[in-house]
Design a protein around this motif. Sequence first.
Motif, PDB file in Angstrom:
ATOM      1  N   VAL A  65     -11.343  -1.689   3.772  1.00 15.80           N
ATOM      2  CA  VAL A  65     -12.735  -1.385   4.143  1.00 15.80           C
ATOM      3  C   VAL A  65     -13.672  -2.384   3.449  1.00 15.80           C
ATOM      4  CG1 VAL A  65     -14.547   0.373   4.045  1.00 15.80           C
ATOM      5  CG2 VAL A  65     -12.186   1.063   4.496  1.00 15.80           C
ATOM      6  N   ILE A 115      -9.921   3.993  -9.095  1.00 13.03           N
ATOM      7  CA  ILE A 115      -9.256   4.434 -10.332  1.00 13.03           C
ATOM      8  C   ILE A 115      -7.805   3.964 -10.445  1.00 13.03           C
ATOM      9  CG2 ILE A 115     -10.687   6.467 -10.782  1.00 13.03           C
ATOM     10  CD1 ILE A 115      -8.520   8.163  -9.374  1.00 13.03           C
ATOM     11  N   ASN A 116      -7.232   3.470  -9.362  1.00 10.95           N
ATOM     12  CA  ASN A 116      -5.813   3.102  -9.402  1.00 10.95           C
ATOM     13  C   ASN A 116      -5.667   1.638  -9.865  1.00 10.95           C
ATOM     14  OD1 ASN A 116      -3.354   1.810  -8.105  1.00 10.95           O
ATOM     15  ND2 ASN A 116      -2.918   3.977  -7.813  1.00 10.95           N
ATOM     16  N   SER A 150      -2.766   2.296   4.829  1.00 13.49           N
ATOM     17  CA  SER A 150      -4.198   2.015   4.746  1.00 13.49           C
ATOM     18  C   SER A 150      -4.813   2.178   6.142  1.00 13.49           C
ATOM     19  CB  SER A 150      -4.471   0.637   4.136  1.00 13.49           C
ATOM     20  OG  SER A 150      -3.967  -0.358   4.939  1.00 13.49           O
ATOM     21  N   GLY A 208      -9.178   1.371  -2.493  1.00 15.17           N
ATOM     22  CA  GLY A 208      -7.736   1.149  -2.340  1.00 15.17           C
ATOM     23  C   GLY A 208      -7.416  -0.334  -2.304  1.00 15.17           C
ATOM     24  N   ASP A 209      -6.696  -0.754  -1.254  1.00  9.97           N
ATOM     25  CA  ASP A 209      -6.290  -2.168  -1.167  1.00  9.97           C
ATOM     26  C   ASP A 209      -7.390  -3.074  -0.600  1.00  9.97           C
ATOM     27  OD1 ASP A 209      -6.320  -1.421   1.475  1.00  9.97           O
ATOM     28  OD2 ASP A 209      -4.303  -2.145   1.932  1.00  9.97           O
ATOM     29  N   PHE A 244       0.845  -1.197   0.000  1.00  8.37           N
ATOM     30  CA  PHE A 244       0.000   0.000   0.000  1.00  8.37           C
ATOM     31  C   PHE A 244       0.880   1.246   0.000  1.00  8.37           C
ATOM     32  CE2 PHE A 244      -2.348   3.552   1.626  1.00  8.37           C
ATOM     33  CZ  PHE A 244      -3.641   3.377   1.156  1.00  8.37           C
ATOM     34  N   GLY A 267     -14.105   6.268 -11.994  1.00  6.51           N
ATOM     35  CA  GLY A 267     -14.074   7.320 -10.981  1.00  6.51           C
ATOM     36  C   GLY A 267     -15.430   7.497 -10.295  1.00  6.51           C
ATOM     37  N   ALA A 268     -15.369   7.898  -9.031  1.00  3.97           N
ATOM     38  CA  ALA A 268     -16.580   8.092  -8.234  1.00  3.97           C
ATOM     39  C   ALA A 268     -17.511   9.133  -8.855  1.00  3.97           C
ATOM     40  CB  ALA A 268     -16.183   8.525  -6.826  1.00  3.97           C
ATOM     41  N   PHE A 279     -15.873   1.581  -6.556  1.00  2.00           N
ATOM     42  CA  PHE A 279     -15.342   2.450  -7.610  1.00  2.00           C
ATOM     43  C   PHE A 279     -13.892   2.810  -7.260  1.00  2.00           C
ATOM     44  CE2 PHE A 279     -19.101   3.967 -10.066  1.00  2.00           C
ATOM     45  CZ  PHE A 279     -20.094   3.325  -9.340  1.00  2.00           C
ATOM     46  N   THR A 306      -4.230   9.370  -3.801  1.00  2.00           N
ATOM     47  CA  THR A 306      -4.422   8.459  -2.658  1.00  2.00           C
ATOM     48  C   THR A 306      -4.628   9.249  -1.364  1.00  2.00           C
ATOM     49  OG1 THR A 306      -2.964   6.914  -3.762  1.00  2.00           O
ATOM     50  CG2 THR A 306      -3.453   6.448  -1.478  1.00  2.00           C
ATOM     51  N   SER A 339     -13.776   6.367   1.175  1.00  2.00           N
ATOM     52  CA  SER A 339     -12.432   6.654   1.704  1.00  2.00           C
ATOM     53  C   SER A 339     -11.739   7.637   0.778  1.00  2.00           C
ATOM     54  CB  SER A 339     -11.583   5.388   1.737  1.00  2.00           C
ATOM     55  OG  SER A 339     -12.220   4.315   2.337  1.00  2.00           O
ATOM     56  N   PHE A 371      -4.342  -0.986  -7.344  1.00  2.00           N
ATOM     57  CA  PHE A 371      -5.346  -1.370  -6.348  1.00  2.00           C
ATOM     58  C   PHE A 371      -6.468  -2.205  -6.983  1.00  2.00           C
ATOM     59  CE2 PHE A 371      -4.106   2.559  -3.687  1.00  2.00           C
ATOM     60  CZ  PHE A 371      -3.273   1.806  -2.882  1.00  2.00           C
ATOM     61  N   ALA A 393      -2.932   9.376   1.309  1.00  2.00           N
ATOM     62  CA  ALA A 393      -2.551   8.697   2.556  1.00  2.00           C
ATOM     63  C   ALA A 393      -1.307   7.877   2.255  1.00  2.00           C
ATOM     64  CB  ALA A 393      -3.665   7.775   3.025  1.00  2.00           C
TER      65      ALA A 393
HETATM   66  C1  LIG Z   1      -6.856   6.983   1.240  1.00  2.00           C
HETATM   67  S1  LIG Z   1      -7.021   5.768  -0.019  1.00  2.00           S
HETATM   68  C2  LIG Z   1      -8.172   4.705   0.817  1.00  2.00           C
HETATM   69  C3  LIG Z   1      -7.838   3.271   0.735  1.00  2.00           C
HETATM   70  C4  LIG Z   1      -8.593   2.378   1.725  1.00  2.00           C
HETATM   71  N1  LIG Z   1     -10.008   2.395   1.476  1.00  2.00           N
HETATM   72  C5  LIG Z   1      -8.305   2.782   3.149  1.00  2.00           C
HETATM   73  O1  LIG Z   1      -9.204   3.344   3.827  1.00  2.00           O
HETATM   74  O2  LIG Z   1      -7.184   2.556   3.616  1.00  2.00           O
HETATM   75  C6  LIG Z   1      -8.021   6.638  -1.215  1.00  2.00           C
HETATM   76  C7  LIG Z   1      -8.399   5.824  -2.446  1.00  2.00           C
HETATM   77  O3  LIG Z   1      -9.273   6.604  -3.275  1.00  2.00           O
HETATM   78  C8  LIG Z   1      -8.951   6.344  -4.639  1.00  2.00           C
HETATM   79  N2  LIG Z   1      -9.491   7.445  -5.451  1.00  2.00           N
HETATM   80  C9  LIG Z   1      -9.034   8.728  -5.532  1.00  2.00           C
HETATM   81  N3  LIG Z   1      -9.828   9.457  -6.343  1.00  2.00           N
HETATM   82  C10 LIG Z   1     -10.813   8.616  -6.772  1.00  2.00           C
HETATM   83  C11 LIG Z   1     -11.953   8.780  -7.612  1.00  2.00           C
HETATM   84  N4  LIG Z   1     -12.239   9.960  -8.189  1.00  2.00           N
HETATM   85  N5  LIG Z   1     -12.764   7.721  -7.816  1.00  2.00           N
HETATM   86  C12 LIG Z   1     -12.491   6.510  -7.235  1.00  2.00           C
HETATM   87  N6  LIG Z   1     -11.423   6.290  -6.436  1.00  2.00           N
HETATM   88  C13 LIG Z   1     -10.602   7.329  -6.204  1.00  2.00           C
HETATM   89  C14 LIG Z   1      -7.423   6.236  -4.631  1.00  2.00           C
HETATM   90  O4  LIG Z   1      -6.942   5.591  -5.776  1.00  2.00           O
HETATM   91  C15 LIG Z   1      -7.211   5.445  -3.329  1.00  2.00           C
HETATM   92  O5  LIG Z   1      -7.258   4.070  -3.573  1.00  2.00           O
END
Ligand SMILES: C[S@@+](CC[C@H](N)C(=O)[O-])C[C@H]1O[C@@H](n2cnc3c(N)ncnc32)[C@H](O)[C@@H]1O
Length: 181
Positions: A54, A73-74, A23, A50-51, A7, A95-96, A71, A18, A114, A77, A20
């Motif tokens: 959650v 985008i990476n 995780s 992410g990974d 991560f 993307g969200a 949803f 990201t 997240s 992940f 962060a």
């Molecule tokens: C802080 S990480 C959270 C990972 C995990 N859920 C956690 O809580 O540890 C944020 C995640 O949001 C994703 N992300 C960022 N912008 C996004 C978007 N517009 N749509 C979907 N995912 C997105 C990133 O790729 C990353 O995996």
Amino acid sequence: MPQSWSFFRTAVKNFRSTGAIASSSKALVKKLIEPLPADRPLRIVELGPGDGCVTRAILDRVNAESHVTAFEINTTFIDVLHQIEDERLSVLPVGAEQLREYFEENSVDYVVSSLPLSMIPKEVKLEILRQAQWVLKPGGQFFQYQYALQDYSLLKDYFGRVSVSFTMANLPPAFIYSCIG
Ligand SMILES: C[S@@+](CC[C@H](N)C(=O)[O-])C[C@H]1O[C@@H](n2cnc3c(N)ncnc32)[C@H](O)[C@@H]1O
């Protein structure tokens, strides 16, 4: 490779999206999803899984007839998320801000996010919140964590009721928003 190291590597390479470097802790994840009821089928949307820390906790908690649509985008992940073998999970490499293309109005019970809200450009963030509110059923809820309260007033613009809790047991400590549509 330990999951936390993998991560970290992905997050550092993609810090802007990201937001962060580690995780979420078990304690934060527990607090984020603990209001999810386990006694009825739920339609859940997860934003920014992410990974999958959650995602896995949600799947462990909810009813066998529930469904989670994530949803993300990476691409690194997304590959990790595809390793979760659970028929109740769909991973969308999208993307969200495209939520509305996949769900109808008033069709989702919970949105668990997240997303690094403070790093997302304002117009994209507003679009995501507008769409999350639109897909939620009346009384549906939006859960989000954030490391400071930057977006509290923004969330209040979109949701009728916003409550906030806090956990020290995360790096960094985090606020958890619980918003009713
Ligand atoms: C802080 S990480 C959270 C990972 C995990 N859920 C956690 O809580 O540890 C944020 C995640 O949001 C994703 N992300 C960022 N912008 C996004 C978007 N517009 N749509 C979907 N995912 C997105 C990133 O790729 C990353 O995996």
